[in-house]
Design an enzyme around this catalytic site. Structure first.
Site, mmCIF file in Angstrom:
data_model
loop_
_atom_site.group_PDB
_atom_site.id
_atom_site.type_symbol
_atom_site.label_atom_id
_atom_site.label_comp_id
_atom_site.label_asym_id
_atom_site.label_seq_id
_atom_site.Cartn_x
_atom_site.Cartn_y
_atom_site.Cartn_z
ATOM 1 N N LYS A 71 0.727 -1.120 0.117
ATOM 2 C CA LYS A 71 -0.093 -0.170 -0.175
ATOM 3 C C LYS A 71 1.025 1.353 -0.048
ATOM 4 O O LYS A 71 0.485 2.127 -0.435
ATOM 5 C CB LYS A 71 -1.046 0.027 1.355
ATOM 6 C CG LYS A 71 -2.207 -0.857 1.021
ATOM 7 C CD LYS A 71 -3.191 -0.763 2.382
ATOM 8 C CE LYS A 71 -4.308 -1.341 1.771
ATOM 9 N NZ LYS A 71 -5.230 -1.189 2.865
ATOM 10 N N ASP A 108 -10.799 3.306 1.801
ATOM 11 C CA ASP A 108 -11.013 2.676 2.814
ATOM 12 C C ASP A 108 -11.682 3.635 3.762
ATOM 13 O O ASP A 108 -12.762 3.241 4.644
ATOM 14 C CB ASP A 108 -9.621 2.315 3.707
ATOM 15 C CG ASP A 108 -9.191 0.881 3.135
ATOM 16 O OD1 ASP A 108 -9.955 0.111 2.061
ATOM 17 O OD2 ASP A 108 -7.956 0.490 3.166
HETATM 18 P P1 NAP Z 1 -1.756 -2.244 11.915
HETATM 19 O O1 NAP Z 1 -1.291 -1.167 11.175
HETATM 20 O O2 NAP Z 1 -0.787 -3.494 12.298
HETATM 21 O O3 NAP Z 1 -2.404 -1.573 13.413
HETATM 22 C C1 NAP Z 1 -2.711 -2.294 14.376
HETATM 23 C C2 NAP Z 1 -3.199 -1.282 15.571
HETATM 24 O O4 NAP Z 1 -3.446 -1.997 16.626
HETATM 25 C C3 NAP Z 1 -2.133 -0.296 16.019
HETATM 26 O O5 NAP Z 1 -2.724 0.728 16.632
HETATM 27 C C4 NAP Z 1 -1.617 -1.199 17.305
HETATM 28 O O6 NAP Z 1 -0.903 -0.372 18.281
HETATM 29 C C5 NAP Z 1 -2.812 -1.694 17.733
HETATM 30 N N1 NAP Z 1 -2.578 -2.963 18.660
HETATM 31 C C6 NAP Z 1 -2.162 -4.082 18.202
HETATM 32 N N2 NAP Z 1 -2.194 -4.936 19.332
HETATM 33 C C7 NAP Z 1 -2.379 -4.056 20.410
HETATM 34 C C8 NAP Z 1 -2.389 -4.251 21.949
HETATM 35 N N3 NAP Z 1 -2.052 -5.518 22.520
HETATM 36 N N4 NAP Z 1 -2.776 -3.250 22.605
HETATM 37 C C9 NAP Z 1 -3.125 -2.104 22.124
HETATM 38 N N5 NAP Z 1 -3.068 -1.717 20.769
HETATM 39 C C10 NAP Z 1 -2.906 -2.804 19.982
HETATM 40 O O7 NAP Z 1 -3.023 -2.994 11.367
HETATM 41 P P2 NAP Z 1 -4.187 -1.863 10.385
HETATM 42 O O8 NAP Z 1 -4.079 -2.369 8.896
HETATM 43 O O9 NAP Z 1 -4.038 -0.549 10.795
HETATM 44 O O10 NAP Z 1 -5.558 -2.742 10.735
HETATM 45 C C11 NAP Z 1 -6.091 -2.540 12.193
HETATM 46 C C12 NAP Z 1 -7.465 -3.214 12.062
HETATM 47 O O11 NAP Z 1 -8.467 -3.058 11.033
HETATM 48 C C13 NAP Z 1 -7.254 -4.799 12.025
HETATM 49 O O12 NAP Z 1 -8.209 -5.544 12.898
HETATM 50 C C14 NAP Z 1 -7.824 -5.194 10.353
HETATM 51 O O13 NAP Z 1 -8.208 -6.228 10.224
HETATM 52 C C15 NAP Z 1 -8.675 -4.026 10.216
HETATM 53 N N6 NAP Z 1 -9.089 -3.779 8.770
HETATM 54 C C16 NAP Z 1 -10.261 -4.027 8.353
HETATM 55 C C17 NAP Z 1 -10.491 -3.457 7.197
HETATM 56 C C18 NAP Z 1 -11.790 -3.949 6.596
HETATM 57 O O14 NAP Z 1 -12.015 -4.186 5.118
HETATM 58 N N7 NAP Z 1 -12.963 -3.912 7.347
HETATM 59 C C19 NAP Z 1 -9.748 -2.794 6.335
HETATM 60 C C20 NAP Z 1 -8.300 -2.592 6.837
HETATM 61 C C21 NAP Z 1 -8.026 -3.104 8.383
HETATM 62 P P3 NAP Z 1 0.631 0.011 18.281
HETATM 63 O O15 NAP Z 1 0.890 1.205 17.309
HETATM 64 O O16 NAP Z 1 0.836 0.453 19.713
HETATM 65 O O17 NAP Z 1 1.233 -1.391 17.782
#
Ligand code: NAP
Length: 280
Positions: A71, A108
């Site tokens: 991305k 998104d």
């Molecule tokens: P990402 O870049 O890996 O970000 C993950 C986020 O979760 C970060 O803010 C991280 O905090 C936080 N996190 C993870 N473990 C944690 C914990 N134990 N305690 C507190 N915070 C925690 O992932 P992303 O791509 O942004 O995706 C985030 C979510 O959105 C995922 O569940 C994904 O499946 C969902 N999503 C859905 C769609 C859809 O089509 N519906 C599209 C995109 C994403 P830190 O920064 O501190 O690590």
């Protein structure tokens, strides 16, 4: 605008891509609207991304979606990047213009906002303060899109504060950065709570948050759609709030992409939702 008279191909560039529901969505619409075409998966490892993107126009594709880990890496490989995608810092859709120009978009955040409006037509991005939990790629798309659609105050709480600050720096003063431990007090007067962390996903621990201070009129959205109801959404429903899972984001981000590739703005029908549900 896409040429309706030839077989149209679009697809998903990512690594891996096998888990994606996008083929189900786009191929359902192609069949429904009687358009000759196919949406296919393109598993492309990072070292082959440049060659793959160079081939998009040459091979006559209508465009593609882009997912992890490409991305951000695709930015220098397209000809133009839409302003919102630039602010988000990520591209999730590429559209090929008639002359072969590649344009990068990110739908998104707007897809998530549309799914909230579908669930509660009275809610608007400027209905009141917003809390976004998380500061990864998905959070950044949601925050930038909410700001672009008129949100007045977006409180971003993240375990790693620096990442929330990066979003504030990119999006502007409407974003207030909060330490993770202040996530509950931030709920007091809000109109939307959005979970953009991975907490609550199947196989991950649930999000740890008390909703005692959350107004009942607030919408609660979770970007996760597996499971369809996360522990957060279950708790919010019991609290009396309207809840929205991440399936609406997935479906709504696909609509403008399909329109750009195939020339029809498609509808999200119960039959499409059923086709997706059958894949879980
Ligand atoms: P990402 O870049 O890996 O970000 C993950 C986020 O979760 C970060 O803010 C991280 O905090 C936080 N996190 C993870 N473990 C944690 C914990 N134990 N305690 C507190 N915070 C925690 O992932 P992303 O791509 O942004 O995706 C985030 C979510 O959105 C995922 O569940 C994904 O499946 C969902 N999503 C859905 C769609 C859809 O089509 N519906 C599209 C995109 C994403 P830190 O920064 O501190 O690590």
């Amino acid at each position: 605008m896409a040429d309706q008279n030839t077989f149209g191909i679009a697809g998903l560039l990512g690594w891996p891509v096998a888990h994606s529901r996008s083929p189900v969505i786009h191929n359902h619409w192609l069949a429904h609207y009687g358009i000759a075409g196919r949406y296919v998966l393109f598993p492309v490892p990072p070292e082959k991304l440049e060659a793959a993107v160079r081939g998009i126009a040459t091979l006559g594709l209508r465009g593609c979606n882009v997912t992890t880990p490409h991305k951000q890496a695709i930015f220098p490989l397209v000809d133009r990047v839409d302003e919102l995608a630039r602010k988000i810092g990520a591209i999730n859709t590429v559209v090929v213009e008639k002359d072969g120009t590649l344009i990068g978009f990110n739908n998104d955040g707007n897809g998530f906002i549309q799914s909230l409006r579908d669930a509660d037509p009275k809610w608007r991005p400027d209905s009141g303060p917003i809390v976004v939990l998380g500061a990864g790629g998905a959070a950044r798309a949601v925050v930038a899109s909410l700001a672009a659609q008129g949100a007045k105050e977006i409180r971003v709480a993240n375990r790693t504060l620096d990442k929330a600050q990066e979003i504030a720096d990119a999006v502007g003063p409407v974003v207030k950065v909060l330490p993770w431990k202040q996530r509950e007090e931030a709920l007091e007067d809000i109109a939307l709570l959005a979970n953009a962390t991975s907490l609550g996903m199947a196989g991950k621990p649930p999000l740890d948050i008390s909703l005692d201070r959350l107004p009942k009129r607030a919408l609660v959205g979770d970007l996760i759609y597996i499971p369809p109801e996360t522990p957060l959404l279950a708790a919010a429903r019991l609290h009396g709030n309207i809840t929205v899972n991440g399936l609406g984001l997935l479906l709504n981000q696909a609509r403008p992409a399909f329109n750009a590739w195939f020339g029809v703005m498609p509808e999200i029908t119960p039959a499409l939702r059923q086709a997706i549900a059958a894949t879980f």
